[in-house]
Motif scaffolding. Structure first.
Motif, PDB file in Angstrom:
ATOM      1  N   ILE A   1       6.421  -0.512  11.870  1.00 15.98           N
ATOM      2  CA  ILE A   1       5.448  -1.469  12.400  1.00 15.98           C
ATOM      3  C   ILE A   1       6.089  -2.300  13.500  1.00 15.98           C
ATOM      4  CG2 ILE A   1       4.145  -3.563  11.852  1.00 15.98           C
ATOM      5  CD1 ILE A   1       3.494  -2.276   9.139  1.00 15.98           C
ATOM      6  N   GLN A   2       7.318  -2.765  13.274  1.00 18.24           N
ATOM      7  CA  GLN A   2       8.011  -3.540  14.300  1.00 18.24           C
ATOM      8  C   GLN A   2       8.250  -2.717  15.562  1.00 18.24           C
ATOM      9  OE1 GLN A   2      11.629  -5.048  12.511  1.00 18.24           O
ATOM     10  NE2 GLN A   2      10.725  -7.068  12.251  1.00 18.24           N
ATOM     11  N   ARG A   3       8.626  -1.460  15.375  1.00 17.21           N
ATOM     12  CA  ARG A   3       9.023  -0.635  16.519  1.00 17.21           C
ATOM     13  C   ARG A   3       7.835  -0.127  17.317  1.00 17.21           C
ATOM     14  NH1 ARG A   3      10.590   3.676  14.793  1.00 17.21           N
ATOM     15  NH2 ARG A   3      10.952   3.430  12.558  1.00 17.21           N
ATOM     16  N   SER A   4       6.754   0.267  16.607  1.00 20.03           N
ATOM     17  CA  SER A   4       5.679   0.978  17.303  1.00 20.03           C
ATOM     18  C   SER A   4       4.274   0.517  16.947  1.00 20.03           C
ATOM     19  CB  SER A   4       5.794   2.480  17.008  1.00 20.03           C
ATOM     20  OG  SER A   4       5.578   2.716  15.613  1.00 20.03           O
ATOM     21  N   GLY A   5       4.154  -0.434  16.024  1.00 21.68           N
ATOM     22  CA  GLY A   5       2.811  -0.834  15.605  1.00 21.68           C
ATOM     23  C   GLY A   5       2.084   0.273  14.888  1.00 21.68           C
ATOM     24  N   ARG A   6       2.836   1.094  14.170  1.00 28.55           N
ATOM     25  CA  ARG A   6       2.261   2.291  13.535  1.00 28.55           C
ATOM     26  C   ARG A   6       2.925   2.503  12.187  1.00 28.55           C
ATOM     27  NH1 ARG A   6       0.081   7.222  15.628  1.00 28.55           N
ATOM     28  NH2 ARG A   6       0.611   9.053  14.371  1.00 28.55           N
ATOM     29  N   ALA A   7       2.162   3.003  11.209  1.00 26.24           N
ATOM     30  CA  ALA A   7       2.721   3.335   9.903  1.00 26.24           C
ATOM     31  C   ALA A   7       2.179   4.684   9.447  1.00 26.24           C
ATOM     32  CB  ALA A   7       2.367   2.264   8.876  1.00 26.24           C
ATOM     33  N   SER A   8       3.092   5.585   9.123  1.00 25.12           N
ATOM     34  CA  SER A   8       2.711   6.894   8.581  1.00 25.12           C
ATOM     35  C   SER A   8       2.790   6.815   7.067  1.00 25.12           C
ATOM     36  CB  SER A   8       3.655   7.979   9.118  1.00 25.12           C
ATOM     37  OG  SER A   8       3.587   8.052  10.529  1.00 25.12           O
ATOM     38  N   ILE A   9       1.660   7.087   6.392  1.00 24.12           N
ATOM     39  CA  ILE A   9       1.553   6.819   4.958  1.00 24.12           C
ATOM     40  C   ILE A   9       1.012   8.044   4.242  1.00 24.12           C
ATOM     41  CG2 ILE A   9       0.481   5.358   3.212  1.00 24.12           C
ATOM     42  CD1 ILE A   9       0.243   3.180   5.294  1.00 24.12           C
ATOM     43  N   ALA A  10       1.702   8.448   3.190  1.00 25.74           N
ATOM     44  CA  ALA A  10       1.216   9.542   2.347  1.00 25.74           C
ATOM     45  C   ALA A  10       0.035   9.049   1.530  1.00 25.74           C
ATOM     46  CB  ALA A  10       2.336  10.026   1.427  1.00 25.74           C
ATOM     47  N   TYR A  11      -1.113   9.633   1.780  1.00 26.51           N
ATOM     48  CA  TYR A  11      -2.352   9.297   1.077  1.00 26.51           C
ATOM     49  C   TYR A  11      -2.645   7.801   1.184  1.00 26.51           C
ATOM     50  CZ  TYR A  11      -1.953  14.036  -0.636  1.00 26.51           C
ATOM     51  OH  TYR A  11      -1.841  15.411  -0.693  1.00 26.51           O
ATOM     52  N   ALA A  12      -3.106   7.414   2.376  1.00 30.80           N
ATOM     53  CA  ALA A  12      -3.353   6.001   2.664  1.00 30.80           C
ATOM     54  C   ALA A  12      -4.444   5.411   1.779  1.00 30.80           C
ATOM     55  CB  ALA A  12      -3.739   5.831   4.136  1.00 30.80           C
ATOM     56  N   GLN A  13      -5.292   6.238   1.178  1.00 34.28           N
ATOM     57  CA  GLN A  13      -6.342   5.722   0.295  1.00 34.28           C
ATOM     58  C   GLN A  13      -5.873   5.585  -1.153  1.00 34.28           C
ATOM     59  OE1 GLN A  13      -8.230   4.630   3.087  1.00 34.28           O
ATOM     60  NE2 GLN A  13      -9.555   4.553   1.287  1.00 34.28           N
ATOM     61  N   ALA A  14      -4.622   5.917  -1.431  1.00 33.26           N
ATOM     62  CA  ALA A  14      -4.078   5.709  -2.776  1.00 33.26           C
ATOM     63  C   ALA A  14      -4.056   4.214  -3.075  1.00 33.26           C
ATOM     64  CB  ALA A  14      -2.689   6.302  -2.887  1.00 33.26           C
ATOM     65  N   THR A  15      -4.311   3.880  -4.332  1.00 32.49           N
ATOM     66  CA  THR A  15      -4.524   2.486  -4.717  1.00 32.49           C
ATOM     67  C   THR A  15      -3.480   2.011  -5.725  1.00 32.49           C
ATOM     68  OG1 THR A  15      -6.906   2.735  -4.387  1.00 32.49           O
ATOM     69  CG2 THR A  15      -6.204   0.877  -5.735  1.00 32.49           C
ATOM     70  N   SER A  16      -3.066   0.753  -5.580  1.00 29.21           N
ATOM     71  CA  SER A  16      -2.221   0.093  -6.574  1.00 29.21           C
ATOM     72  C   SER A  16      -2.689  -1.353  -6.690  1.00 29.21           C
ATOM     73  CB  SER A  16      -0.740   0.155  -6.176  1.00 29.21           C
ATOM     74  OG  SER A  16      -0.515  -0.576  -4.979  1.00 29.21           O
ATOM     75  N   VAL A  17      -2.056  -2.108  -7.579  1.00 25.40           N
ATOM     76  CA  VAL A  17      -2.393  -3.527  -7.749  1.00 25.40           C
ATOM     77  C   VAL A  17      -1.106  -4.305  -7.530  1.00 25.40           C
ATOM     78  CG1 VAL A  17      -3.703  -5.161  -9.141  1.00 25.40           C
ATOM     79  CG2 VAL A  17      -3.955  -2.709  -9.566  1.00 25.40           C
ATOM     80  N   PRO A  18      -0.683  -4.473  -6.270  1.00 30.76           N
ATOM     81  CA  PRO A  18       0.661  -4.983  -5.977  1.00 30.76           C
ATOM     82  C   PRO A  18       0.894  -6.376  -6.552  1.00 30.76           C
ATOM     83  CG  PRO A  18      -0.697  -4.900  -3.988  1.00 30.76           C
ATOM     84  CD  PRO A  18      -1.440  -4.168  -5.046  1.00 30.76           C
ATOM     85  N   VAL A  19       2.075  -6.532  -7.152  1.00 33.53           N
ATOM     86  CA  VAL A  19       2.422  -7.769  -7.847  1.00 33.53           C
ATOM     87  C   VAL A  19       3.594  -8.446  -7.148  1.00 33.53           C
ATOM     88  CG1 VAL A  19       3.918  -6.544  -9.487  1.00 33.53           C
ATOM     89  CG2 VAL A  19       2.978  -8.783 -10.095  1.00 33.53           C
ATOM     90  N   HIS A  20       3.529  -9.759  -7.067  1.00 32.70           N
ATOM     91  CA  HIS A  20       4.606 -10.552  -6.465  1.00 32.70           C
ATOM     92  C   HIS A  20       5.766 -10.633  -7.461  1.00 32.70           C
ATOM     93  CE1 HIS A  20       6.734 -13.810  -4.535  1.00 32.70           C
ATOM     94  NE2 HIS A  20       5.833 -13.891  -3.581  1.00 32.70           N
ATOM     95  N   PRO A  21       7.012 -10.449  -7.005  1.00 34.74           N
ATOM     96  CA  PRO A  21       8.150 -10.557  -7.918  1.00 34.74           C
ATOM     97  C   PRO A  21       8.193 -11.876  -8.685  1.00 34.74           C
ATOM     98  CG  PRO A  21       8.858  -9.606  -5.844  1.00 34.74           C
ATOM     99  CD  PRO A  21       7.439 -10.032  -5.649  1.00 34.74           C
ATOM    100  N   HIS A  22       7.707 -12.961  -8.057  1.00 29.45           N
ATOM    101  CA  HIS A  22       7.712 -14.248  -8.747  1.00 29.45           C
ATOM    102  C   HIS A  22       6.854 -14.204 -10.004  1.00 29.45           C
ATOM    103  CE1 HIS A  22       7.903 -18.602  -9.325  1.00 29.45           C
ATOM    104  NE2 HIS A  22       6.616 -18.526  -9.620  1.00 29.45           N
TER     105      HIS A  22
END
Length: 291
Positions: free
Chosen positions: A146-167
């Motif tokens: 993202i920093q270098r090119s404003g682009r992200a290559s993602i395996a199965y971008a529609q895959a879902t999770s429920v991201p949790v903060h380490p805190h």
């Protein structure tokens, strides 16, 4: 009450130490390299290598009531043997929600976590188990492109999770370390289920930079996962791909365990991005796509 925190240099262990210290709980931070720990004043430290046998733990558990157990995939036999001989009355194991997935029987990471859970369950010491969903910090794997090119290559971008903060994981751990009446396994998540594309959209909105998503599937997805995780662990790449695909049609839902155990609603992925936004902002020397 005295608490031993293994893995004290990690993203969860560090925050457990800080929270315990803020509550005036005697805390002993444990690490393979305790001299490298940056600890609050008054927090003790000790050396622990969870792969070593019981003889290496002489004096480590003196006066300890509860212990946070970081997962060591080579096993916890020595640690648990020493704990049984000590004053420790409670163990809180950091595991993974991967053990709950449909593909857990073929996922080597889930199998390793489940093995550690079984060792703790059979230890004869009261325990609780924390099974976090994917950490919000996992999104940092996209920061460089993202920093270098404003682009992200993602395996199965529609895959879902429920991201949790380490805190939130740390806050749950502290609650369980101090409340000796709760013995169970808890699935710990953030407040919202998000696709990987949703996460990128959130980063883009907060950073203020358009981010192009390349949605990789099939062989392209396999190559991407192999590049991220390597191929040294048999079955790992297949299990990750199967897990990603399975969440497209059967997305996970948020758990209420963080709020139930801590009394505070979990931190959102957007709030984490606000904290980490500099990791996704274009380097002035190599600005990439900047509006």
């Amino acid at each position: 009450m005295s608490v031993l925190v293994t893995g004290a240099s990690g993203k969860v262990g560090t925050q457990i130490v800080d929270i315990l210290h803020s509550r005036n709980v005697r805390t002993v931070a444990a690490s393979r390299q305790p001299d490298q720990l940056a600890l609050p004043e008054g927090v003790e430290s000790t050396r622990i290598d969870l792969s070593e046998d019981a003889s290496s733990y002489d004096g480590v558990f003196d006066g300890i009531d509860s212990a946070f157990v970081f997962p060591n995939f080579s096993g916890l036999e020595g640690f648990l043997e020493a704990a049984r001989r000590s004053s420790v009355r409670r163990l809180i194991l950091l595991s993974s929600a991967a053990v709950l997935a449909q593909s857990s029987d073929t996922n080597p990471i889930a199998q390793m976590h489940r093995k550690l859970e079984s060792e703790v369950e059979d230890s004869g010491i009261d325990f609780a188990i924390i099974r976090p969903d994917g950490f919000a910090t996992n999104a940092l794997r996209w920061s460089d492109p993202i920093q270098r090119s404003g682009r992200a290559s993602i395996a199965y971008a529609q895959a879902t999770s429920v991201p949790v903060h380490p805190h939130d994981v740390a806050a749950v751990a502290v609650s369980l370390l101090l409340d000796t009446n709760v013995c169970d396994a808890f699935r710990v998540t953030g407040p919202h289920a998000l696709t990987q594309r949703d996460q990128i959209d959130t980063i883009s909105r907060i950073v203020g930079t358009p981010i192009e998503v390349e949605d990789l599937v099939d062989d392209d997805a396999r190559r991407q996962v192999e590049a991220e995780y390597g191929t040294s662990v048999p079955g790992l790449v297949d299990s990750i791909l199967n897990g990603l695909r399975s969440t497209i049609d059967n997305p996970p839902t948020a758990s209420t365990d963080v709020e139930t155990l801590t009394g505070t609603a979990p931190i959102s992925f957007a709030d984490w991005v606000h904290e980490a936004r500099s990791a996704f902002q274009a380097n002035p020397i190599n600005p990439g796509l900047v509006p």
